[in-house]
Write an enzyme that holds these catalytic residues in place. Structure first.
Site, PDB file in Angstrom:
ATOM      1  N   ASP A  78      40.944   4.737  50.513  1.00 10.43           N
ATOM      2  CA  ASP A  78      40.617   5.084  52.177  1.00 10.43           C
ATOM      3  C   ASP A  78      40.312   4.023  52.760  1.00 10.43           C
ATOM      4  O   ASP A  78      39.094   3.649  53.026  1.00 10.43           O
ATOM      5  CB  ASP A  78      39.477   6.060  51.836  1.00 10.43           C
ATOM      6  CG  ASP A  78      38.289   5.169  51.321  1.00 10.43           C
ATOM      7  OD1 ASP A  78      38.251   4.311  50.535  1.00 10.43           O
ATOM      8  OD2 ASP A  78      36.786   5.905  51.127  1.00 10.43           O
ATOM      9  N   TYR A 120      40.534  -8.802  48.681  1.00 13.70           N
ATOM     10  CA  TYR A 120      39.454  -9.775  49.015  1.00 13.70           C
ATOM     11  C   TYR A 120      39.678 -11.127  47.985  1.00 13.70           C
ATOM     12  O   TYR A 120      39.493 -12.152  48.459  1.00 13.70           O
ATOM     13  CB  TYR A 120      38.051  -9.297  48.380  1.00 13.70           C
ATOM     14  CG  TYR A 120      37.326  -8.123  49.498  1.00 13.70           C
ATOM     15  CD1 TYR A 120      37.323  -8.457  50.670  1.00 13.70           C
ATOM     16  CD2 TYR A 120      37.253  -6.809  49.085  1.00 13.70           C
ATOM     17  CE1 TYR A 120      36.895  -7.663  51.837  1.00 13.70           C
ATOM     18  CE2 TYR A 120      36.697  -5.956  49.872  1.00 13.70           C
ATOM     19  CZ  TYR A 120      36.742  -6.329  51.067  1.00 13.70           C
ATOM     20  OH  TYR A 120      36.152  -5.417  52.032  1.00 13.70           O
ATOM     21  N   ASP A 133      40.073   2.236  56.096  1.00 10.73           N
ATOM     22  CA  ASP A 133      39.743   2.729  57.359  1.00 10.73           C
ATOM     23  C   ASP A 133      39.798   1.438  58.687  1.00 10.73           C
ATOM     24  O   ASP A 133      39.437   1.792  59.573  1.00 10.73           O
ATOM     25  CB  ASP A 133      38.478   3.568  57.518  1.00 10.73           C
ATOM     26  CG  ASP A 133      37.363   2.605  56.837  1.00 10.73           C
ATOM     27  OD1 ASP A 133      37.465   1.542  56.619  1.00 10.73           O
ATOM     28  OD2 ASP A 133      36.356   3.532  56.340  1.00 10.73           O
ATOM     29  N   ASP A 134      40.127   0.205  58.174  1.00 13.02           N
ATOM     30  CA  ASP A 134      40.074  -0.743  58.965  1.00 13.02           C
ATOM     31  C   ASP A 134      41.335  -1.840  58.840  1.00 13.02           C
ATOM     32  O   ASP A 134      41.789  -1.989  57.521  1.00 13.02           O
ATOM     33  CB  ASP A 134      38.728  -1.684  59.195  1.00 13.02           C
ATOM     34  CG  ASP A 134      38.400  -2.134  57.618  1.00 13.02           C
ATOM     35  OD1 ASP A 134      38.843  -3.125  57.642  1.00 13.02           O
ATOM     36  OD2 ASP A 134      37.555  -1.578  57.195  1.00 13.02           O
TER      37      ASP A 134
END
Length: 652
Positions: A210, A315, A212-213
Site C-alpha cells: 500500500d 530504504y 501512498d506517497d
C-alpha cells in the site's frame, strides 16, 4: 416476628453505621488472597475466603476488620464490576461449562451458558471465547458468578490464536473489509493536472504493497530545493458517507501486526487501485513546496493530479547509495530512472537542510530501531531482525513532515478546522509537579514555559544538552498524550505550532478527512463543512490507542514463544530500565525489543534491603543508590509465561 421488630432493625442500622468501611478496587494475586486499594493510596488485605466473592478490578465497599495490629477487609457490596465483556478459555468439568478469564490476576472458573446461536457441545476444553458477566455474588439476589459465552474466537491450539484473541480482546476487526470489484472514479468537480511525465519515485520497504506517497525533487541553482509530494487519493473512489466510507470511518486505521495486516479500506483499493505502483497512472493529491538552503519551507501549493511513478525504490537501496557517496566509495546500486541520481542527491540535501532547521527551531528525537518478526506459515517466530533507521528512512520522514506542515498551514488559514495532531507537552494538571522536579535538578522553569511552544523548545534544547537518561525518563511522566482534535493546536512533542497529516490516507481515516477539506479549498467552495465533530476525533484517538495496544499484545505473545529457549540457555541480555514500580523494575531489551519485568525479590537476597522510590524512579539497596530510570544493566530471563504473555528476568 423478631425480624419485623422495629427496635431490632434500628439496632442493626446502628451497628452498621458504627462499623468502619472502606471503598476501593480489588487487586488479585496468584496466591488466592488479594488487596483492596483505596483512592487515597491505602491498601488492605483481603483474605482468601473473601476473595471468592470478588475478582480483580471490582470496585467495592468493604467492612474493615482489625485484629491486633493487622487490618483486613471483607467485601460487602459491589459498586462496579471489574468484569464486563472479557476474553476467556473454556473449561469443562462433570459436563458443566465454565470460562476462565484470560487475565493474569483472575484464575477462577466462572460457570457459564452459551448464547442461543452457539451449541454448547461444539465447545472444547481450552477454546478461546468472548463472554460477558451476567451475575455477581455481591449483587442483590445473585447467588454467584455466572457468565454468557457470546462468540467463539478460535480452537485452543489453533496457530492464529495470538492474532485472533488480541483483535477480539480490543474489539477490532478480524479481517479486511469486503467490497466489490467495480471502482469508478466519481465526479468531484476538480480538474486534475496531468503530471504523468514528472519523474516521481517511491521509497518503501521491499514488501510494502500500500504505497501512498511518491516524490519528485530538484535542486535549484540558488541552493533551494523544489519538491513535489504526491499522495494516493482514495477519496477519488470513496464518496463521503457511502458504505465503504462508513466502514473506513469505523475502523479508522489499518492495523499492522507481525505477520498480518487488517486494512482500513478494501484490499482492491488499498493494495491496488490507490497504491502508487510503478508505471501505473493513479489519481493523487500533490503538494509542490520549496525549501530553502536553510531548511525553511517557502511557497507551496496543492493540486489534484494524475501521476505515474517511474521507479519503486526501497530504504536499503537508497541508504546504501547515499552512505557510499558520503564515504567516498562507489555505490553498489544506482537509481536508473529519469534524473534518478540527481533526484536522490537532491532529496538527501533537502533532508539535511530540514533536519538542521528542525534541530534549531523545532524538536528532533533520536531514532529507535524497528524490530521485524520473521514468521513461518503457522505463525512460529523464526527470527527477530533489528532494522536500524537509516538515511533512506529519514529522507522520506522529512519529506512527509514538510508536506504535513504545509497541510496544517493550509487548513488553518483557509478552513479553520480539520484533523490536527496536537501534543500538550507537560500536562496542565502536572505543571506544578514538573516545575518542582526541574527545580530539584537546578533547572529554572515556569508553568508559562510549558504552554508556550517557543519557550518549550528552548527548555527542551537546554535539557537535551545534559544527555541525562534518568532526567528524560522522569520528565516523560509529566507529559500529556498526543491527541487528535478538530482545531489547530501546537504539537509540543515535535516543537511545531500546528501539525496535520494527509500523507497516509490509505491507512488513516483522519487523512481522508483532510483530503476532502483540501479539495474544498481547491474547488474554492464558499462554505466549508462545519467543524469536525469532537466525537470523530475522540473515536480516532481511541482507535489509535487500541491499535497500538493490539500490536503490543501480539508482539508480547510472540516474544514469549521466541525467548523460551533463552530462559533455558540463561542468555544474558542488555536491558534499559524503562519503568520502576513498587514491585520491581521493567527493562527493554535493545537486542530484540522485548520487555521484561525484574521483581524486587530478584534485586537482592534480603527483600527488606530493597527500597523502591517509584515516584522518583530510583532503587536503593541498603544505603547505596543502585538503579535509576534510564540505566542499563545486564539481565537473564528466568521465566517466559505464555499464559500471561510476560517475561521475568533477574540481574545477570
Amino acid at each position: 416476628m423478631l425480624s419485623n421488630n422495629s427496635q431490632l432493625a434500628q439496632l442493626k442500622q446502628n451497628i452498621r453505621e458504627k462499623t468502619p468501611r472502606v471503598t476501593g478496587v480489588i487487586k488479585g494475586t496468584d496466591k488466592g488472597y488479594g488487596f483492596l486499594e483505596t483512592d487515597d493510596g491505602q491498601s488492605f488485605f483481603v483474605p482468601p475466603p473473601a476473595m471468592k466473592q470478588v475478582v480483580h478490578g471490582d470496585r467495592v465497599e468493604a467492612v474493615l476488620n482489625e485484629e491486633k495490629e493487622r487490618k483486613s477487609v471483607e467485601p460487602e457490596s459491589l459498586i462496579e464490576a471489574g468484569l464486563g465483556r472479557f476474553i476467556g478459555r473454556v473449561k469443562k468439568r462433570d459436563g458443566r461449562l465454565s470460562v476462565v478469564p484470560d487475565h493474569p490476576s483472575i484464575n477462577i472458573a466462572l460457570r457459564a451458558r452459551t448464547h442461543r446461536n452457539i451449541e454448547e457441545n461444539t465447545l472444547n476444553e481450552g477454546d478461546w471465547v468472548v463472554a460477558h458477566l451476567l451475575r455477581h455474588p455481591l449483587r442483590e439476589n445473585d447467588r454467584g458468578f455466572f457468565v454468557q459465552v457470546d462468540d467463539v474466537i478460535a480452537e485452543g491450539a489453533h496457530p492464529s490464536v495470538p492474532w485472533r484473541v488480541t483483535l477480539a480482546r480490543h474489539a477490532l476487526e478480524q479481517a479486511s473489509p469486503e467490497a466489490g470489484s467495480d471502482w469508478p472514479l466519481h465526479e468531484e468537480g476538480l480538474e486534475r493536472t496531468d503530471l504523468t511525465d514528472v519523474a516521481f519515485f517511491t521509497i518503501d520497504n521491499a514488501t510494502t504493497t500500500d504505497m501512498d506517497d511518491a516524490l519528485s525533487v530538484e535542486a535549484l541553482d540558488d541552493g533551494r530545493f523544489r519538491m513535489k509530494v504526491a499522495i494516493a487519493d482514495p477519496t477519488a473512489y470513496v464518496e463521503q458517507g457511502d458504505r465503504v466510507d462508513q466502514e473506513a470511518r469505523q475502523r479508522a486505521f489499518t492495523v499492522y501486526l507481525p505477520g498480518q495486516n487488517v486494512t482500513m479500506l478494501p484490499e482492491p483499493l488499498a493494495d491496488d487501485l490507490c497504491s502508487l505502483k510503478q508505471d501505473e497512472d493513479r489519481p493523487a493529491l500533490v503538494c509542490t513546496l520549496e525549501v530553502g538552503a536553510d531548511g525553511v519551507i517557502g511557497e507551496y501549493h496543492f493540486e489534484a493530479a494524475t501521476v505515474r511513478s517511474k521507479a519503486r525504490l526501497n530504504y536499503e537501496q537508497v541508504s546504501d547509495y547515499i552512505e557510499a557517496l558520503e564515504a567516498g566509495t562507489t555505490p553498489s546500486w544506482t537509481p536508473d530512472f529519469e534524473q534518478g541520481e540527481a533526484q536522490i542527491k537532491a532529496l538527501a540535501g533537502l533532508t539535511k537542510a530540514r533536519q538542521t532547521w528542525r534541530q534549531q527551531h523545532a524538536l528532533v528525537f533520536g531514532d529507535r530501531p524497528d524490530y521485524v518478526f520473521k514468521l513461518d506459515e503457522t505463525g512460529n517466530v523464526l527470527d527477530i531482525v533489528t532494522e536500524e533507521r537509516r538515511v533512506g528512512h529519514r529522507m522520506v520522514e522529512e519529506a512527509m513532515i514538510a508536506a504535513n506542515v504545509c497541510c496544517a498551514n493550509l487548513l488553518s488559514k483557509h478552513v479553520g478546522h480539520g484533523i490536527f495532531n496536537v501534543h500538550q507537552g507537560i500536562a496542565t494538571e502536572k505543571a506544578e509537579q514538573a516545575q518542582t522536579f526541574l527545580a530539584s535538578q537546578s533547572v529554572e522553569a515556569t508553568p508559562e514555559q510549558f504552554n508556550d511552544i517557543a519557550a518549550w523548545r528552548a527548555l527542551r534544547h537546554q535539557l537535551d544538552e545534559r544527555k541525562d537518561a534518568w532526567l528524560d525518563a522522569r520528565l516523560r511522566r509529566f507529559q500529556g498524550y498526543s491527541v487528535m482534535q478538530s482545531e489547530p493546536g501546537p504539537h509540543f512533542g515535535m516543537g511545531l505550532p500546528a501539525y496535520a497529516t494527509w500523507t497516509s490516507p490509505i491507512r488513516k481515516y483522519g487523512d481522508m478527512i483532510n483530503h476532502r477539506l483540501i479539495k474544498q479549498v481547491l474547488r474554492g467552495d464558499a462554505e466549508h463543512d462545519k467543524a469536525t465533530d469532537v466525537s470523530v476525533t475522540d473515536h480516532l484517538s481511541e482507535r489509535r490507542r487500541l491499535n497500538r495496544m493490539a500490536e503490543r499484545d501480539v508482539k508480547d505473545w510472540l516474544y514469549v514463544r521466541y525467548l523460551t529457549d533463552a530462559v533455558t540457555s540463561e542468555t544474558v541480555f542488555e536491558g534499559e530500565i524503562v519503568d520502576i514500580r513498587r514491585g520491581g523494575l521493567r527493562v527493554r531489551l535493545p537486542a530484540n525489543g522485548a520487555s521484561a519485568f525484574v521483581p524486587a525479590s530478584m534485586l537482592h537476597t534480603d527483600r527488606d534491603a530493597v527500597a523502591i522510590d517509584d515516584k522518583e524512579g530510583l532503587i536503593n539497596i541498603g544505603d547505596e543508590l543502585r538503579y535509576r530510570l534510564g540505566d542499563v544493566l545486564n539481565v537473564v530471563l528466568i521465566e517466559a509465561r505464555e499464559e500471561t504473555r510476560s517475561l521475568v528476568a533477574r540481574p545477570a
